[in-house]
Design an enzyme around this catalytic site. Structure first.
Site, short mmCIF file in Angstrom:
data_model
loop_
_atom_site.label_atom_id
_atom_site.label_comp_id
_atom_site.label_asym_id
_atom_site.label_seq_id
_atom_site.Cartn_x
_atom_site.Cartn_y
_atom_site.Cartn_z
N CYS A 220 0.85 -1.19 0.00
CA CYS A 220 0.00 0.00 0.00
C CYS A 220 0.89 1.24 0.00
CB CYS A 220 -0.92 0.00 1.21
SG CYS A 220 -0.12 0.33 2.78
N ALA A 241 6.49 -1.99 -4.73
CA ALA A 241 6.62 -1.26 -3.46
C ALA A 241 5.60 -0.12 -3.36
CB ALA A 241 8.04 -0.72 -3.32
N HIS A 242 5.64 0.59 -2.23
CA HIS A 242 4.64 1.62 -1.95
C HIS A 242 4.72 2.79 -2.93
CE1 HIS A 242 7.55 3.03 1.50
NE2 HIS A 242 8.17 2.86 0.38
N ASN A 243 3.55 3.29 -3.28
CA ASN A 243 3.40 4.48 -4.13
C ASN A 243 3.88 4.30 -5.56
OD1 ASN A 243 3.79 5.57 -1.13
ND2 ASN A 243 2.49 7.00 -2.22
#
EC number: 2.3.1.191
Lengths: 340, 340, 340
Positions: A220, A241-243
């Protein structure tokens, strides 16, 4: 499935040569055919298998001329390849539509709304305030957290996990053991050398027609959303991975990884085991070779990147061909040094 | 969560400019703000977003001077960044503390002792003779084998698996689908070319404050313990083999792997996809670059290793920059060879 | 387990020096021994630990001569190493055989046939028309789809998933979270730039004595079977793509990947993180180094391949040793260019 050769010929608009009452219940490759299966022959290269196959039946072109005796039954059609593909898709559709209903015990919080004609396997879990569309298939051991939205006809395979707050589009396919919405890997260093977790309060958005492979993980966002855009296809054991943002119709093969906040454009292709560091932008139609490490953004659409620390492919291949010859380059240097 | 702007201003010691009765239930990035969310503005670089954002409210420094009209509500505070972080942590804490109690059906062998205020999700499993601390959260589909100890306030996410005999400290976080205590990969070759499994009877010890990422695997020791020391943070899809020791506060990024019996010191950093072969010792504060293969022990604390077969970073980068120029080196060699 | 030293001595045909009524319930390494454990001393290099160990007992050779005081109890045997191995296997056997019966709730469709003396953990799932052999252990959260066959004495660990139509042999061991039979990654490009999934209707066949590591994924064949032959051992987080064939007694270490339709011969060894592209044939006894990328078929049995784009090992190591010296080669070139 179980169909007679007569039934199949009727579906395909073909004609049986042999016993139309025989039944088949499996699709086989012609070279691996066994009783009870049906195969096809479209490529002349494989013709010899026709005379040896143990398949109960073979779909074959009207125009194909037999040159030897065979022990199978034939279904003659205009285009054997197209007919077999038609059969394959019908078979696949049939298998998928067979399952429905709710197996016991399963768990769904009463605050969640679940559409019509869904399948919920035994031991599947749906948390609070979820909105599940129609004809969604949630297989055994699948986990859906709180506040999750899932669009119509999406399939969540056995043991896949969708963490709280994620949004899953229509016609998505999340395979076995995949994790969508695990915490991003963010830690703030403290003065004593230890680390403190930075809350990861964002979510993951899968747009429509996205496929997520088995045991793949999609983190997330720290805030906001990690986004996998429409039609993107992600293989097994990939790490997102995130973003991160993955563009429309981009394809990522097994064991590749994309680090935090990197954005991939549309119709990119990332081959197996490639790694892309964080905070990069990759243009549309970028191709990343297998095992490649990408360390810089790619501005020009259609670029192909390759190698340990990614370079343009032709440059890498030239350097690598000389890497293989370093021994002889060294010898040539020595020869030159001997000259007076 | 659901708070009015007035309530948030009271918590932060700030002042509302706008409608203090409006409610927000989400934290947003200012550039992605939407109704119902609250954002912050601390970095002047992002000032332009203040006048466009659709967030219901924005936390802003007392000193910030408006230059245009805006459509949001403001909460003025001394330090917008610090205030937002405070809100973020409160929000995260709230989300985590919301869950408690035992969902039905879940399974716990009566021989296991479970502390107060634990959460046990539906379909969670706890085997025999376990000791579970207080305020432990065991999410749906989590598996805890026999004789497992888990310290206070540890979180075991959905579908994580803790095999028998493992010891998990306090405040640990084992993410979705992670496996702690799977068999080490040890086989003895037999004269006929086949292999026989060597019993793996050891365990895994996670000390306090350890984080294990989604779908990561940590193998138990052949005998004794595989140890992840206090404060170590391990990302998704990392492989830790049998009898490995990971030092205090060491950080390992996604898809890295550590082979059997290798020991990492304190405060090391291992970047994504790095691989470390077995039976090595890495000094404290060793840094391993992304995609690096480590084939030798590192004795000097603070060393940075990089490259396909790991070298000191500056040496690798020099060689790699010349690797890129191998074509021109080859041409220069040819030129020299032409000289009489 | 819990045995007195007298009982252990009787099993091993040894003799107790100390208190034969003391009980042990764990096997320890001598250097990490603790009360309640039993260790062994076979290698003279470790002799000093005998006088310090806190193990309750140590198994030791008849011929070993004590040179100092010790605080443990001894069990004297002819061959301490062989005796300990005997104990280790007995212990392992005991642990595995302890579990049996059906925990509640578990799920098995009534159309499936399940052999005698199987273990079915709570929340395990067995679909339709399966044939499960005798003494099979299906741990909690394990998922078995429809039409699956599993041979006698196979172990399916917690949370492992066997998709529909797969065939699993005898004495196989599928570890925690592994996925056997996920969809192959096959998509047909459409004119608008999107992709359409190609139905993956084949299965996976694991022959006898195969081991599949934790969180490993093995995709089903597009048609026909992905085959892991007898005695092959596959570590954690390995990816095996559709239609791959892994030869008898071949060993594949963690995080390696094999792309579609590639065939590995017998007794190959693939080290960690290696990647093999699709449609290759690797001869028997091929060895692939760690992190190696294999891009070509290997025809000669017994070849060792190494390096970023795999070469024969000795060639790669030579080139890589010169890669490290590229800086000095560049300087030597410059020197030569300075010559008149």
């Amino acid at each position: 499935m179980e169909f007679s050769l007569g039934q199949i010929a009727a579906i395909l608009g073909g004609k049986v040569e042999g016993d139309e009452n025989l039944k088949v219940y499996r699709l086989d490759k012609i070279q691996e055919g066994a009783p009870g299966g049906i195969s096809f022959l479209a490529n002349e290269k494989y013709s010899s298998f026709l005379y040896e196959t143990k398949s109960t039946a073979v779909i074959i072109n009207e125009s194909f001329e037999l040159t030897k005796a065979h022990q199978t039954n034939l279904i003659r059609v205009k285009d054997a390849y197209a007919s077999f593909t038609q059969l394959l898709e019908a078979y696949d559709q049939l298998r998928k539509s067979e399952i429905s209903g709710v197996e016991d015990p399963s768990y769904a919080d009463p605050s969640s709304a679940i559409g019509d004609n869904c399948y919920r396997g035994a031991f599947s879990y749906i948390g609070k305030n979820c909105k599940i569309g129609t004809q969604v298939k949630i297989h055994p051991h699948a986990y859906i957290g709180n506040n999750v939205t899932i669009g119509d006809q999406t399939i969540i395979e056995a043991g896949a996990k969708i963490a709280s707050d994620c949004v899953i589009g229509k016609n998505c396919h999340v395979h076995h053991g995949a994790v969508v919405g695990s915490d991003g890997f963010g830690f703030a260093p403290l003065p004593d050398g230890s680390y403190k977790a930075i809350p990861q309060i964002g979510n993951v958005v899968l747009e429509d027609n996205v496929s997520i492979g088995a045991n793949t993980t999609v983190d997330c966002a720290t805030m906001g959303s990690t986004v996998i855009k429409e039609g993107a296809k992600i293989d097994n054991q990939v790490q997102i991975a995130h973003n991160v943002v993955i563009g429309k119709n981009t394809v990522i093969a097994s064991q590749a990884g994309v680090s935090g906040s990197t954005k991939l454009g549309e119709n990119c292709v990332v081959a197996g085991k490639a790694g892309i560091i964080g905070h990069l932008d990759l243009a549309d139609r970028t191709t990343i070779g297998a095992n490649t490490g990408v360390t810089k953004s790619v501005k020009k659409p259609g670029t192909t990147i390759f190698g340990y620390m990614g370079m343009e492919m032709k440059d890498f291949l030239k350097s690598y061909s000389l890497f293989k010859k370093l021994g002889s380059m060294e010898s040539r240097l020595k020869e030159l040094e001997k000259k007076p």
